[in-house]
Design a protein around this motif. Structure first.
Motif, PDB file in Angstrom:
ATOM      1  N   VAL A 228     -12.244  24.932  18.386  1.00  0.00           N
ATOM      2  CA  VAL A 228     -12.876  26.112  18.964  1.00  0.00           C
ATOM      3  C   VAL A 228     -12.013  26.706  20.069  1.00  0.00           C
ATOM      4  CG1 VAL A 228     -14.915  27.006  20.122  1.00  0.00           C
ATOM      5  CG2 VAL A 228     -15.154  25.252  18.428  1.00  0.00           C
ATOM      6  N   TYR A 229     -11.486  25.852  20.905  1.00  0.00           N
ATOM      7  CA  TYR A 229     -10.705  26.429  21.991  1.00  0.00           C
ATOM      8  C   TYR A 229      -9.375  26.992  21.513  1.00  0.00           C
ATOM      9  CZ  TYR A 229     -10.774  27.526  26.858  1.00  0.00           C
ATOM     10  OH  TYR A 229     -10.845  28.219  28.030  1.00  0.00           O
ATOM     11  N   SER A 230      -8.832  26.398  20.472  1.00  0.00           N
ATOM     12  CA  SER A 230      -7.614  26.981  19.895  1.00  0.00           C
ATOM     13  C   SER A 230      -7.919  28.350  19.319  1.00  0.00           C
ATOM     14  CB  SER A 230      -7.059  26.083  18.795  1.00  0.00           C
ATOM     15  OG  SER A 230      -6.817  24.804  19.298  1.00  0.00           O
ATOM     16  N   VAL A 231      -9.052  28.450  18.629  1.00  0.00           N
ATOM     17  CA  VAL A 231      -9.430  29.738  18.050  1.00  0.00           C
ATOM     18  C   VAL A 231      -9.559  30.784  19.154  1.00  0.00           C
ATOM     19  CG1 VAL A 231     -11.315  30.965  16.919  1.00  0.00           C
ATOM     20  CG2 VAL A 231     -10.532  28.799  16.000  1.00  0.00           C
ATOM     21  N   LEU A 232     -10.151  30.371  20.266  1.00  0.00           N
ATOM     22  CA  LEU A 232     -10.285  31.297  21.386  1.00  0.00           C
ATOM     23  C   LEU A 232      -8.904  31.741  21.882  1.00  0.00           C
ATOM     24  CD1 LEU A 232     -12.968  30.765  24.061  1.00  0.00           C
ATOM     25  CD2 LEU A 232     -10.945  32.088  24.510  1.00  0.00           C
ATOM     26  N   ALA A 233      -7.986  30.784  21.921  1.00  0.00           N
ATOM     27  CA  ALA A 233      -6.626  31.115  22.363  1.00  0.00           C
ATOM     28  C   ALA A 233      -5.965  32.077  21.381  1.00  0.00           C
ATOM     29  CB  ALA A 233      -5.798  29.849  22.491  1.00  0.00           C
ATOM     30  N   TRP A 234      -6.268  31.916  20.103  1.00  0.00           N
ATOM     31  CA  TRP A 234      -5.623  32.766  19.090  1.00  0.00           C
ATOM     32  C   TRP A 234      -6.086  34.198  19.174  1.00  0.00           C
ATOM     33  CZ3 TRP A 234      -6.719  28.445  15.036  1.00  0.00           C
ATOM     34  CH2 TRP A 234      -5.783  27.420  15.221  1.00  0.00           C
ATOM     35  N   ILE A 235      -7.286  34.431  19.719  1.00  0.00           N
ATOM     36  CA  ILE A 235      -7.710  35.821  19.923  1.00  0.00           C
ATOM     37  C   ILE A 235      -6.634  36.548  20.718  1.00  0.00           C
ATOM     38  CG2 ILE A 235      -9.302  37.243  21.292  1.00  0.00           C
ATOM     39  CD1 ILE A 235     -11.554  35.842  20.150  1.00  0.00           C
ATOM     40  N   PHE A 236      -6.045  35.845  21.658  1.00  0.00           N
ATOM     41  CA  PHE A 236      -4.954  36.432  22.435  1.00  0.00           C
ATOM     42  C   PHE A 236      -3.625  36.270  21.699  1.00  0.00           C
ATOM     43  CE2 PHE A 236      -8.308  35.213  25.298  1.00  0.00           C
ATOM     44  CZ  PHE A 236      -8.471  36.356  26.052  1.00  0.00           C
ATOM     45  N   GLY A 237      -3.413  35.089  21.136  1.00  0.00           N
ATOM     46  CA  GLY A 237      -2.122  34.767  20.528  1.00  0.00           C
ATOM     47  C   GLY A 237      -1.758  35.649  19.345  1.00  0.00           C
ATOM     48  N   VAL A 238      -2.746  36.089  18.555  1.00  0.00           N
ATOM     49  CA  VAL A 238      -2.414  36.860  17.357  1.00  0.00           C
ATOM     50  C   VAL A 238      -2.006  38.294  17.673  1.00  0.00           C
ATOM     51  CG1 VAL A 238      -3.908  35.523  15.822  1.00  0.00           C
ATOM     52  CG2 VAL A 238      -4.792  37.560  16.936  1.00  0.00           C
ATOM     53  N   THR A 239      -2.334  38.781  18.874  1.00  0.00           N
ATOM     54  CA  THR A 239      -1.921  40.150  19.181  1.00  0.00           C
ATOM     55  C   THR A 239      -0.438  40.153  19.535  1.00  0.00           C
ATOM     56  OG1 THR A 239      -2.304  39.989  21.542  1.00  0.00           O
ATOM     57  CG2 THR A 239      -4.192  40.581  20.187  1.00  0.00           C
ATOM     58  N   LEU A 240       0.109  41.370  19.639  1.00  0.00           N
ATOM     59  CA  LEU A 240       1.544  41.471  19.921  1.00  0.00           C
ATOM     60  C   LEU A 240       1.816  41.612  21.404  1.00  0.00           C
ATOM     61  CD1 LEU A 240       2.343  43.973  17.050  1.00  0.00           C
ATOM     62  CD2 LEU A 240       2.876  41.550  17.081  1.00  0.00           C
ATOM     63  N   GLN A 241       0.774  41.558  22.229  1.00  0.00           N
ATOM     64  CA  GLN A 241       0.947  41.848  23.656  1.00  0.00           C
ATOM     65  C   GLN A 241       1.873  40.835  24.323  1.00  0.00           C
ATOM     66  OE1 GLN A 241      -0.167  44.560  24.735  1.00  0.00           O
ATOM     67  NE2 GLN A 241      -1.710  45.092  23.221  1.00  0.00           N
ATOM     68  N   PRO A 242       2.758  41.332  25.194  1.00  0.00           N
ATOM     69  CA  PRO A 242       3.625  40.411  25.937  1.00  0.00           C
ATOM     70  C   PRO A 242       2.759  39.477  26.774  1.00  0.00           C
ATOM     71  CG  PRO A 242       3.691  42.618  26.880  1.00  0.00           C
ATOM     72  CD  PRO A 242       2.965  42.726  25.578  1.00  0.00           C
ATOM     73  N   GLY A 243       3.107  38.193  26.794  1.00  0.00           N
ATOM     74  CA  GLY A 243       2.327  37.244  27.560  1.00  0.00           C
ATOM     75  C   GLY A 243       1.210  36.600  26.754  1.00  0.00           C
ATOM     76  N   TRP A 244       0.799  37.251  25.667  1.00  0.00           N
ATOM     77  CA  TRP A 244      -0.237  36.654  24.829  1.00  0.00           C
ATOM     78  C   TRP A 244       0.353  36.110  23.528  1.00  0.00           C
ATOM     79  CZ3 TRP A 244      -4.930  40.600  24.793  1.00  0.00           C
ATOM     80  CH2 TRP A 244      -5.451  40.668  26.091  1.00  0.00           C
ATOM     81  N   HIS A 245       1.349  36.844  23.023  1.00  0.00           N
ATOM     82  CA  HIS A 245       1.890  36.530  21.712  1.00  0.00           C
ATOM     83  C   HIS A 245       2.746  35.277  21.806  1.00  0.00           C
ATOM     84  CE1 HIS A 245       2.845  37.315  17.644  1.00  0.00           C
ATOM     85  NE2 HIS A 245       4.122  37.543  17.848  1.00  0.00           N
TER      86      HIS A 245
END
Lengths: 445, 325
Positions: A219-236
């Motif tokens: 669950v927490y990984s999935v939450l992280a992926w909400i940010f990780g899947v975008t292309l935004q600097p610092g999230w991707h």
């Protein structure tokens, strides 16, 4: 080698379950006032629109999302800690495991509510079920969080079951009011502790313990992926899944220590929650803190050294506009708790609890620094927009709802501690099972 | 000015994407043959069209489906499909832009947007300290690999067969995930009630997206309502400099209303490119580099309202200029 008896413990904890005293009511009124303040904020937001928040077209997610990540993190940490402590039959877990389980469920009930505040039209939330798109990470989150909620409530309930039965059986001796007797009778669902029941209960608790560990990580990984899947600097970033999990455990361990400190003083549990427990959980905090520091360093070092244009802009922003917040969350928040625990001389209960408090604050700020500065650093330079819209600052509406969230967290703990002993009686009386082969077999079944 | 420009532009437009529109209209209404009996369709109207072998001929407007078309209501369901056999593309000539902001105004007016809500924005871009600054109009790029549509949890935003990415305001829950997903900041949110009421009797269509709805996400729609009538999007129509070319990739033709060109030739000869190509989003909007410019870049600041001028306070070029003074 357990020296505790059910009756003895119940008699000792009985005053905790008795009618709340004046202090309890005073705090309850205080938290209720905070809650009402938050509701007033919500009313303002609902009537005037999201324009009353600090969020605008660039920074579309703010304190609400930070709170969401934060409470979810605390919850997953509770699940991980209680699951691991339970499965490995750690003998010192007994007095603190219930706090940890309660932490899981209570914060899990608050976290997702912050999403509703952030969503533009929350009357359309049912669309998530009516028109679901499984390709969207938000849908993964919806599925994961609801699974997690169900799993954690079952796990918590299973751990309550024996105590409910004990309370029901000792109701007369404890002079309980009728509604309580009925409640415990109902919740104990006829559990009497026959060998078959015990075996079933033990088995189900082991299964649930291992499951919620897995679910918490997912669950927490999935939450992280909400940010990780975008292309935004610092999230991707590929590191975000494990990074979020570690950060969650870090903040959750800190919260557990604070709860231990509060209840130890409040209910005079000095004989149960001892210094050794603070040191043990403190060591856990140390290890997780080291991992958290390592992940943070690793993430920012690679961004800074490679200096891709957007990464550079982000790092520049963090070290200019957010300098002290960055230093606090990623340096002080890691190093200070670690120093307190590393040196035996510093390891007092109060010091460890202070370190834990720093941890919690640092991790909240850490989430803020993940969400806001990135959104202030989009690929398109922020132009042709009203100057007041460029930078994000939380407004009183957002803060009022944040306070309301904390108030509800405290209220739920106050209510829960009046319904069940905050120390699991059934755990305490259970003999240490290290040498018991049968249990190992059950675990392996 | 807008009035007399409009009529000439429409004529050119017919020449431009007229050929294709015939098939569109045929497929859409299916009344190409039956139209003679319809008194409302401007019978007898003549238009000039270009044949496939390059001859300019005059024929019945009806015959090629170019008679003045009425607004057709496109339902929410239908708006998901896209106009058949089309792949829309936009080319923006940076050499001509001088921040006249007519595109912004036309867009806001056409889509009944509040003043603080722009679907097309103008940036003062400067790629590095010593490189030349230029004006950069930015609509939604209608990407072929749209992250916004991928991350939408309820399918409120979607990609159509004709390349257009739309938002269904009736479906949008306002989670804003698409806004963080879009690397081009193309999306805007209705933070307050836009206080625009639907005209009586009109029905909501995502193609026009009027009325705007509080708590939902909005963005440039490429004006499919105009495209269905064989007209240019509002921004392209309004631009006094002819900066914005619009057309169809299938026909390989784009027009800015005064000039109609082959898309592939334009991109080849003028070294067209797409913004932030490395992100892999495959935009449908191309840019022509700002070479041999029609205006000095400073002209873009002329006649701006002070509030709008302030918006460029942080643009690097301005900072540099101020330091020199």
């Amino acid at each position: 080698m357990s020296t505790y008896t059910t009756e003895g413990l119940l008699t000792e904890f009985a005053p905790q379950l008795a009618r709340p005293n004046r202090l309890w009511y005073a705090w309850a009124v205080f938290f209720l006032l905070l809650f009402v303040f938050g509701m007033f904020g919500l009313y303002t937001q609902l009537t005037q629109g999201h324009v009353v928040t600090g969020m605008r077209d660039n920074v579309v997610w703010g304190i609400y999302i930070v709170n969401f990540i934060f409470f979810m993190g605390v919850s997953y940490a509770g699940a991980l800690i209680s699951g691991v402590l339970h499965l490995f039959k750690t003998s010192w877990r007994k007095p603190i495991i219930r706090l940890s389980e309660l932490l899981t469920v209570v914060s899990l009930m608050i976290g997702p509510v912050f999403i509703l505040f952030c969503v533009g039209r929350f009357e359309r939330i049912p669309y998530l079920v009516i028109h679901p798109r499984i390709q969207s990470p938000i849908m993964w989150d919806v599925i994961a969080i609801s699974t997690d909620l169900v799993g954690c409530i079952i796990f918590l309930y299973l751990s309550f079951l024996e105590d409910m039965a004990h309370l029901r059986d000792n109701a007369v001796a404890l002079k309980m009011s009728q509604w309580r007797i009925n409640l415990y009778k109902y919740l104990a669902i006829g559990y009497t502790g026959t060998p078959v029941q015990q075996k079933l209960l033990k088995f189900s608790r082991n299964v649930m313990a291992s499951m919620i560990i897995a679910i918490a990580i997912i669950v927490y990984s999935v939450l992280a992926w909400i940010f990780g899947v975008t292309l935004q600097p610092g999230w991707h970033s590929t590191i975000f899944g494990p990074y979020f999990v570690i950060a969650a455990v870090y903040s959750g361990t800190g919260t557990l220590i604070i709860l231990m400190w509060i209840y130890r003083r409040l209910y005079h549990l000095e004989n149960y929650i001892k210094k050794q427990h603070f040191v043990n959980v403190g060591v856990l905090l140390f290890i997780v803190g080291a991992f958290y520091g390592y992940f943070t360093f690793s993430d920012y070092l690679t961004k800074w050294y490679g200096s891709a244009r957007m990464d550079k802009l982000l790092i520049d922003k963090l070290f200019r506009e957010y300098y002290w917040l960055f230093i606090f969350s990623n340096y002080i928040g890691v190093i200070l708790p670690m120093i307190i625990i590393a040196f035996p001389r510093l390891r007092t209960i109060n010091n460890i609890s202070f370190g834990a408090l720093i941890t919690i604050l640092a991790l909240w700020v850490n989430r803020y620094l993940i969400v806001v500065p990135t959104l202030e650093t989009p690929y398109m330079p922020i132009q042709d927009t009203r100057m007041a819209w460029v930078n994000y600052t939380g407004t009183w509406v957002e803060w009022s709802l944040t306070l309301a969230g904390i108030a509800v967290f405290c209220l739920l703990f106050m209510i829960a501690s009046k319904l069940v002993p905050i120390i699991a009686v059934s755990e305490m009386v259970e003999p240490d099972v290290h040498k018991n082969k049968e249990d190992v077999e059950i675990l392996l079944d | 000015m807008a009035g007399n420009k409009g009529s000439s532009r429409r004529k050119f437009l017919r020449l431009g994407i007229g050929l294709g529109a015939a098939s569109v209209a045929g497929a859409m209404s299916g009344k190409l043959l039956a139209s003679d009996e319809n008194p409302e369709t401007g019978k007898g109207e003549k238009v000039k069209v270009l044949t496939t072998d390059g001859k300019l001929i005059e024929i019945d407007a009806e015959q090629v489906g170019l008679a003045k078309k009425k607004d057709v209501y496109i339902s929410r369901e239908e708006a998901r499909k896209g106009i058949p056999n089309r792949k829309f593309v936009m080319v923006i000539d940076l050499a001509k832009c001088r921040n006249a902001r007519k595109c912004v105004e036309a867009c806001q007016e056409g889509h009944k947007l509040p003043k603080d809500h722009e679907w097309i924005k103008l940036y003062m871009m400067q790629d590095s300290a010593d490189s030349a600054p230029y004006w950069f109009p930015k609509p939604c790029f209608h990407c072929d690999n749209p992250l916004c549509a991928s991350v939408c949890p309820v399918g409120a935003t979607y990609k159509r067969s004709d390349g257009i990415v739309l938002v269904d305001s009736e479906r949008c829950i306002g989670c804003k995930f698409c806004m963080t997903g879009c690397p081009y900041s193309a999306r805007v949110f209705h933070w307050r009630d836009p206080e625009v009421k639907a005209e009586p009797g009109s029905m909501y269509s995502p193609e026009l997206n009027v009325p705007p709805l509080e708590g939902t996400v909005g963005k440039c729609v490429f004006c499919p309502d105009k495209l269905r009538k064989g007209q240019l999007p509002r921004c392209a129509e309004a631009c006094p400099m002819g900066v914005i070319y619009f057309g169809d990739l299938m026909e390989d033709v784009v027009t800015n209303g005064t000039e109609t060109v082959r898309f592939s030739e334009l991109i080849r000869d003028r070294a067209g490119y797409r913004h932030l190509e490395h992100l892999g989003t495959e935009p449908s909007v191309y840019y022509l580099p700002p070479v041999t410019r029609l205006f000095p870049v400073d002209r873009g600041y002329d006649g701006l309202e002070p509030e709008i001028k302030d918006r460029y306070n942080k643009a690097p070029y301005i900072i540099k200029k101020r330091k020199k003074q």
